[in-house]
Scaffold this active site. Structure first.
Site, PDB file in Angstrom:
ATOM      1  N   CYS A   2       0.823  -1.206   0.000  1.00  0.00           N
ATOM      2  CA  CYS A   2       0.000   0.000   0.000  1.00  0.00           C
ATOM      3  C   CYS A   2       0.859   1.259   0.000  1.00  0.00           C
ATOM      4  O   CYS A   2       2.005   1.252   0.433  1.00  0.00           O
ATOM      5  CB  CYS A   2      -0.900   0.020   1.229  1.00  0.00           C
ATOM      6  SG  CYS A   2      -1.771  -1.518   1.558  1.00  0.00           S
ATOM      7  N   ARG A  27       3.893   0.186  -6.537  1.00  0.00           N
ATOM      8  CA  ARG A  27       3.911  -0.670  -5.353  1.00  0.00           C
ATOM      9  C   ARG A  27       2.827  -1.735  -5.403  1.00  0.00           C
ATOM     10  O   ARG A  27       2.873  -2.710  -4.654  1.00  0.00           O
ATOM     11  CB  ARG A  27       3.738   0.182  -4.092  1.00  0.00           C
ATOM     12  CG  ARG A  27       4.853   1.184  -3.889  1.00  0.00           C
ATOM     13  CD  ARG A  27       4.495   2.218  -2.837  1.00  0.00           C
ATOM     14  NE  ARG A  27       4.458   1.649  -1.501  1.00  0.00           N
ATOM     15  CZ  ARG A  27       5.502   1.624  -0.680  1.00  0.00           C
ATOM     16  NH1 ARG A  27       6.652   2.120  -1.066  1.00  0.00           N
ATOM     17  NH2 ARG A  27       5.395   1.118   0.529  1.00  0.00           N
ATOM     18  N   TRP A  74      -3.565  -2.404  -1.091  1.00  0.00           N
ATOM     19  CA  TRP A  74      -3.362  -3.772  -1.571  1.00  0.00           C
ATOM     20  C   TRP A  74      -4.008  -4.681  -0.537  1.00  0.00           C
ATOM     21  O   TRP A  74      -3.614  -4.712   0.628  1.00  0.00           O
ATOM     22  CB  TRP A  74      -1.874  -4.067  -1.702  1.00  0.00           C
ATOM     23  CG  TRP A  74      -1.543  -5.345  -2.385  1.00  0.00           C
ATOM     24  CD1 TRP A  74      -1.521  -5.588  -3.727  1.00  0.00           C
ATOM     25  CD2 TRP A  74      -1.139  -6.575  -1.771  1.00  0.00           C
ATOM     26  NE1 TRP A  74      -1.140  -6.879  -3.986  1.00  0.00           N
ATOM     27  CE2 TRP A  74      -0.902  -7.511  -2.803  1.00  0.00           C
ATOM     28  CE3 TRP A  74      -0.963  -6.978  -0.448  1.00  0.00           C
ATOM     29  CZ2 TRP A  74      -0.494  -8.821  -2.549  1.00  0.00           C
ATOM     30  CZ3 TRP A  74      -0.558  -8.283  -0.193  1.00  0.00           C
ATOM     31  CH2 TRP A  74      -0.336  -9.178  -1.229  1.00  0.00           C
ATOM     32  N   ASN A  98      -0.801   1.168   6.148  1.00  0.00           N
ATOM     33  CA  ASN A  98      -0.077   0.147   5.392  1.00  0.00           C
ATOM     34  C   ASN A  98       0.435  -0.871   6.396  1.00  0.00           C
ATOM     35  O   ASN A  98       1.048  -0.506   7.388  1.00  0.00           O
ATOM     36  CB  ASN A  98       1.090   0.765   4.625  1.00  0.00           C
ATOM     37  CG  ASN A  98       1.900  -0.276   3.859  1.00  0.00           C
ATOM     38  OD1 ASN A  98       1.467  -1.411   3.682  1.00  0.00           O
ATOM     39  ND2 ASN A  98       3.081   0.108   3.399  1.00  0.00           N
ATOM     40  N   GLY A  99       0.197  -2.165   6.164  1.00  0.00           N
ATOM     41  CA  GLY A  99       0.698  -3.204   7.055  1.00  0.00           C
ATOM     42  C   GLY A  99      -0.404  -4.133   7.520  1.00  0.00           C
ATOM     43  O   GLY A  99      -1.491  -4.191   6.947  1.00  0.00           O
ATOM     44  N   GLU A 479      13.955 -18.027 -12.597  1.00  0.00           N
ATOM     45  CA  GLU A 479      13.597 -16.628 -12.819  1.00  0.00           C
ATOM     46  C   GLU A 479      12.706 -16.473 -14.050  1.00  0.00           C
ATOM     47  O   GLU A 479      11.738 -15.691 -14.038  1.00  0.00           O
ATOM     48  CB  GLU A 479      14.866 -15.787 -12.961  1.00  0.00           C
ATOM     49  CG  GLU A 479      14.654 -14.345 -13.399  1.00  0.00           C
ATOM     50  CD  GLU A 479      13.875 -13.503 -12.417  1.00  0.00           C
ATOM     51  OE1 GLU A 479      13.543 -12.346 -12.774  1.00  0.00           O
ATOM     52  OE2 GLU A 479      13.585 -13.969 -11.293  1.00  0.00           O
ATOM     53  N   HIS A 502      13.739 -36.917 -12.465  1.00  0.00           N
ATOM     54  CA  HIS A 502      13.321 -37.169 -11.094  1.00  0.00           C
ATOM     55  C   HIS A 502      11.924 -36.628 -10.795  1.00  0.00           C
ATOM     56  O   HIS A 502      11.611 -36.320  -9.641  1.00  0.00           O
ATOM     57  CB  HIS A 502      14.345 -36.566 -10.126  1.00  0.00           C
ATOM     58  CG  HIS A 502      15.689 -37.181 -10.215  1.00  0.00           C
ATOM     59  ND1 HIS A 502      16.048 -38.309  -9.521  1.00  0.00           N
ATOM     60  CD2 HIS A 502      16.770 -36.849 -10.969  1.00  0.00           C
ATOM     61  CE1 HIS A 502      17.296 -38.635  -9.809  1.00  0.00           C
ATOM     62  NE2 HIS A 502      17.757 -37.762 -10.697  1.00  0.00           N
ATOM     63  N   LYS A 602       4.914  -4.411  -5.437  1.00  0.00           N
ATOM     64  CA  LYS A 602       6.324  -4.197  -5.760  1.00  0.00           C
ATOM     65  C   LYS A 602       7.211  -4.405  -4.541  1.00  0.00           C
ATOM     66  O   LYS A 602       8.252  -5.043  -4.603  1.00  0.00           O
ATOM     67  CB  LYS A 602       6.516  -2.775  -6.304  1.00  0.00           C
ATOM     68  CG  LYS A 602       7.953  -2.460  -6.712  1.00  0.00           C
ATOM     69  CD  LYS A 602       8.408  -3.324  -7.874  1.00  0.00           C
ATOM     70  CE  LYS A 602       9.784  -2.939  -8.364  1.00  0.00           C
ATOM     71  NZ  LYS A 602      10.294  -3.893  -9.372  1.00  0.00           N
TER      72      LYS A 602
END
Length: 607
Positions: A2, A27, A74, A98-99, A479, A502, A602
């Site tokens: 956020c 973000r 978010w 935020n959190g 990646e 495997h 982000k």
């Protein structure tokens, strides 16, 4: 994660807050809102989805007022919708957050018992009601906020306003970053310097446990006990950030094409190309004396560290332990004070990485950090930093930050090799010269865009993709898979090619493209044997190799991407580009939100 913006200004702030929130879009978010105070009255506008929806709402129902707070959310607690969007109100209190409030369920039950009603599913509304309850006891706004903060457990950054007070915002930090910006007769709060860049470059970063009373004439900062504390005021480089797509369709595309330049800047920061040596830069540990190196990171940064492990062990003969930070912090790894600890984070605010750093601090290890933000928490809490010079990376899926992290790790491996006597002067000169070629070869690789874009159109029709690689190409395989699933939502997995038999070979059929990363190196023939196993089962192979590898591979492929011949040490840097472009163009054909893919942030500033 956020984004928070607050302004105590002299002109109407709602448009300014929205513009600042746009600079925090990178973000990640799924709703947004703004609240202001005008003639003593609290007003609020919120909207689900992108900021354009909030702007439309404000166009229809403007908000006046020279003080305000704004937020991009978010979702954590509660689905992404307008009701759960911030700011949240409780009587005379407006708040953005935020959190994660870890004890919110306990607090919520207590508040409900006291007659408080909840309009949302969020943990944030608990904080608003807590402050409101303290006000109802007869406390003033500052004391009420302080009492509420002392009841919170978890990670949070907060901005709080009070109805009737048009000259004060209270900010608080415990985990996620929060900065105070200084202006002339105006003051600001923001999640990072980029948000505040158009207003000021004079920044004070709050530390964990800090809370600040911010007014037009200045600010006061206190610790959680309410004692005044001093925090350094500094010049931020945020004002120099140019956050603009230019002529590119997406930030991610722009950032892919910036890589030759930023890799060049990063390598030149650590290496003396003229004399063929690693520069005499300061490090928090003596590479010649430490017996091990512990590396910890998350996501793409972890995969950069995994490539670095190969380099440190091969060139410097320095043993490396590498962990995903969220695992490192809990498995209570035994550590030796003769070791060094190295942490990698683009933002410098990654919560799990920061917690791992603090564990190593308690164990007495010297600490280094590879970060892209020199003013970040991880940078400030390290004994020494190794900056990447990537500039702001707006796309959620990391591209140039990754190759700059690789550039730093390769440079450190060369410095360690020389310090440990594992390479002589000629050997060091050779490695430096090879690394100096990375920007040129990366630029040549970008010319493959047309071929890769055409291939991506075919790849976009599949639902599953497998990536294979050996040695440093194994982390690249992971990646590549991560990039593809992040932005195209196609399921993808990356494996060490030797692991094919495997288990993963069971997945191979005509509907499973297999992307093989295989430069013609000392283990190329081993990888070719894995390709033959895929071909025998009808798998469609996409081979990323060099001209010699293409010549010596006799297996039919769906397509072969021929990368320029590269020295082994820069192979991971150069081969990163085609896997990034393949993911990018596939996502474009899929029609996804490339720069802000669903459910992703982000900077992950909470656990």
């Amino acid at each position: 994660m956020c984004g928070i913006v607050g302004i105590v200004g002299r002109a109407p702030v709602a448009p300014l807050i929205v513009d600042a929130l746009k600079r925090l879009e990178y973000r990640g978010y799924d709703s947004a809102g703004v609240a202001t105070i005008d003639h003593g009255r609290l007003g609020r506008r919120r909207a689900e989805g992108k900021l354009v929806n909030l702007e439309k709402r404000l166009g229809e129902e403007p908000l006046d007022g020279t003080i305000g707070i704004g937020h991009t959310r978010w979702a954590t607690h509660g689905v992404p919708n307008e009701t759960n969007a911030h700011p949240h109100f409780s009587n005379d209190v407006a708040i953005v957050h935020n959190g994660i409030i870890e004890n919110f369920a306990e607090l919520r039950s207590s508040l409900i018992a006291d007659g408080y009603e909840f309009a949302s599913q969020t943990d944030t509304e608990v904080v608003a009601h807590l402050v409101s309850r303290e006000l109802a006891k007869g406390l003033g706004p500052v004391e009420a906020a302080h009492n509420a903060l002392k009841q919170l457990e978890g990670a949070f950054a907060l901005a709080i306003m009070f109805r009737g007070d048009e000259d004060m915002i209270i900010g608080a930090r415990n985990g996620p970053p929060l900065a105070v910006g200084h202006g002339e007769g105006e003051m600001y709060l923001g999640s990072d310097a980029i948000a505040l860049a158009p207003f000021t470059n004079a920044i004070t970063y709050l530390e964990d446990g800090d809370w600040a009373v911010v007014r037009r004439g200045g600010m006061e900062i206190f610790d959680i006990e309410g004692k005044p504390v001093d925090r350094k005021r500094q010049q931020s480089i945020g004002s120099s950030y140019l956050v603009d797509k230019g002529n590119y369709r997406h930030f991610m595309e722009k950032e892919i094409y910036e890589q030759p330049e930023v890799v060049s800047h990063t390598l030149a920061h650590y290496l003396d190309f003229a004399n063929g040596v690693a520069k005499d830069f300061e490090t928090p540990f003596d590479f010649g004396k430490i017996d091990r190196l512990a590396i910890s990171a998350c996501g793409t940064a972890y995969l950069a560290g995994l490539v670095g492990k190969y380099w440190f062990e091969r060139h410097a003969r320095l043993p490396v332990d590498i962990d995903i930070a969220s695992e490192f912090r809990y498995r209570e790894m035994p550590l030796s004070k003769q070791s060094g600890a190295l942490f990698i984070s683009q933002s410098g605010e990654t919560a799990d990485t920061l917690a791992s750093l603090r564990y190593c601090r308690q164990e007495g290890l010297p600490i280094g950090a590879i970060v892209n933000v020199r003013e970040s928490t991880i940078a400030r809490e390290s004994d020494g930093i190794f900056p990447t010079l990537a500039g702001p990376e707006i796309g959620v899926a990391s591209t140039k930050a990754f190759t700059c992290q690789l550039s730093v790790l390769a440079s450190l491996a060369v410095k360690a090799a020389a310090a440990r006597g594992e390479v002589d002067a000629e050997g060091e000169k050779l490695l430096v010269r090879q690394l100096s070629e990375a920007p040129k070869l990366a630029n040549q690789t970008l010319k493959l865009a047309g071929q890769i874009e055409k291939l991506a159109r075919d790849l976009s029709h599949y639902k599953h993709v497998l990536y294979l690689g050996r040695d440093t190409n194994y982390p690249l395989a992971m990646e590549g898979a991560l990039k593809l699933k992040e932005i195209s939502y196609i399921h993808a997995e990356g494996y060490a090619a030797g692991e094919l038999k495997h288990g993963p070979i069971a997945l191979i059929d005509e509907q499973m493209p297999v992307i093989v990363i295989a430069p013609h190196d000392r283990i190329f023939e081993k990888t070719v044997s894995n390709m033959q196993e895929v071909a025998a089962r009808g798998g469609k192979i996409i081979l990323i190799t060099d001209a010699k590898g293409a010549k010596h591979s006799t297996i039919d492929t769906l397509d072969t991407i021929i990368v320029p011949d590269v020295p082994e040490i820069i192979s991971p840097i150069v081969y990163s580009l085609p896997i990034q472009m393949l993911a990018y163009y596939t996502a474009v054909f899929m029609g996804t939100d490339v720069d802000q893919p669903r459910n992703l942030a982000k900077s992950v500033t909470v656990e």
